[in-house]
Design an enzyme around this catalytic site. Structure first.
Site, short mmCIF file in Angstrom:
data_model
loop_
_atom_site.label_atom_id
_atom_site.label_comp_id
_atom_site.label_asym_id
_atom_site.label_seq_id
_atom_site.Cartn_x
_atom_site.Cartn_y
_atom_site.Cartn_z
N GLN A 149 0.79 -1.22 0.05
CA GLN A 149 -0.08 -0.08 0.10
C GLN A 149 0.98 1.46 0.00
OE1 GLN A 149 -3.33 -0.20 -0.31
NE2 GLN A 149 -3.42 1.91 -0.39
N VAL A 178 -5.66 6.53 -3.95
CA VAL A 178 -5.10 5.34 -3.37
C VAL A 178 -4.78 5.80 -1.79
CG1 VAL A 178 -2.93 3.77 -3.32
CG2 VAL A 178 -3.58 4.53 -5.47
N ALA A 179 -5.56 4.98 -0.95
CA ALA A 179 -5.58 5.40 0.54
C ALA A 179 -4.17 5.20 0.89
CB ALA A 179 -6.45 4.29 1.10
N SER A 184 -5.95 1.72 4.01
CA SER A 184 -6.89 1.28 2.89
C SER A 184 -7.46 0.18 3.39
CB SER A 184 -5.90 0.72 1.85
OG SER A 184 -6.32 -0.08 1.02
N GLU A 241 -15.62 4.70 -7.08
CA GLU A 241 -14.96 3.50 -7.83
C GLU A 241 -15.82 2.48 -8.09
OE1 GLU A 241 -11.75 2.20 -5.20
OE2 GLU A 241 -10.54 3.90 -5.68
#
Ligand SMILES: [Zn+2]
Length: 272
Positions: A149, A178-179, A184, A241
């Site tokens: 991530q 994107v976290a 995430s 998303e």
């Protein structure tokens, strides 16, 4: 248990007391001297007092220790129970990081993917049902480690920096796609990105594919929700998303769909 422990403590103190008093009595009898006898009596009295205090202290300590044990056991039990019963409703978003000690038991999927073992059967059933309809959904992202991530996030931050964004702006913008590491859902093992085999781009056009149309209607039957709807991005903190599905269990998924809410709203309403 508590009563037994107190009895045991009392018995131990009693034996100790008898031994000390008996020792004192023997000494007095053997002395045969009045002065010594009085002194011995005073000493026995002192010992009795000490024993009484010792007994009180020991009983108090035993009680406190029992209380502590029972309090900690009950809080552990509640914690474990909450974790166990709400594992599927874990909230991970820009404001709610994964717990530091988070761990997940993963089931492996083809293509090097993985999902929380408890969601595996429902995912399999959903994919089978979609394929039975002649569709070809593909999992393109699933469980991610913290390192993975971090790399994804940093790559995107770097892209924005290269375009002339300030550090703060680059992080902000990247975070909408994107976290940031630790925030995430992919790190929870409960999220999947699913695309059509015929259109694999992660953009809004994905929503028009037959695979997404089918998934958006049927995913709740298998315990999944489309996690980041277009009209909820201010609440979820993530852009639309139409490929990111999150496992929440069948009951919650049905309710979230029926109410037309996102996970944040569903959890907020539950806690009211
Ligand atoms: Zn995703």
């Amino acid at each position: 248990m508590k009563e037994k422990s107190r009895k045991r403590t009392n018995a131990a103190v009693l034996i100790l007391a008898c031994a000390l008093i008996a020792g004192g009595c023997c000494a007095q009898a053997a002395a045969g001297d009045n002065t010594k006898g009085v002194a011995q009596q005073a000493s026995v009295k002192n010992q009795e007092l000490k024993i009484k205090r010792l007994e009180e202290k020991t009983t108090e300590q035993a009680n406190q220790s029992e209380k502590k044990k029972s309090a900690s056991a009950s809080s552990k039990f509640t914690e474990a129970q909450t974790k166990e019963s709400n594992w599927n409703l874990l909230l991970v978003n820009p404001w709610n990081k994964l717990p530091e000690d988070f761990s997940v038991d993963l089931a492996k999927l083809p293509g090097g993917h993985a999902i929380d073992r408890r969601a595996y059967a429902d995912l399999q059933a959903m994919m089978d049902a979609a394929r039975a309809e002649g569709l070809s959904p593909i999992i393109c992202s699933s469980y991610r480690t913290e390192e993975k991530q971090r790399t994804l996030y940093q790559n995107l931050v770097d892209k924005y920096l290269a375009r002339g964004y300030s550090k703060k702006q680059a992080k902000q913008e990247a975070g909408r796609w994107v976290a940031a590491p630790g925030t995430s859902e992919h790190q929870s093992g409960l999220a999947l990105d699913i695309v059509s085999s015929k259109y694999q781009s992660l953009d809004e056009k994905q929503a028009r594919t037959p695979e997404q149309k089918w998934l958006m209607v049927h995913c709740h039957e298998y315990g999944f929700i489309l996690r980041y709807p277009k009209e909820k991005k201010d609440i979820t903190g993530i852009n639309y998303e139409p490929w990111h599905y999150r496992y929440v269990g069948k009951k919650a998924a049905k309710e979230i769909l029926r109410q037309g809410v996102c996970l944040e709203e569903y959890l907020r309403d539950r806690s009211l």
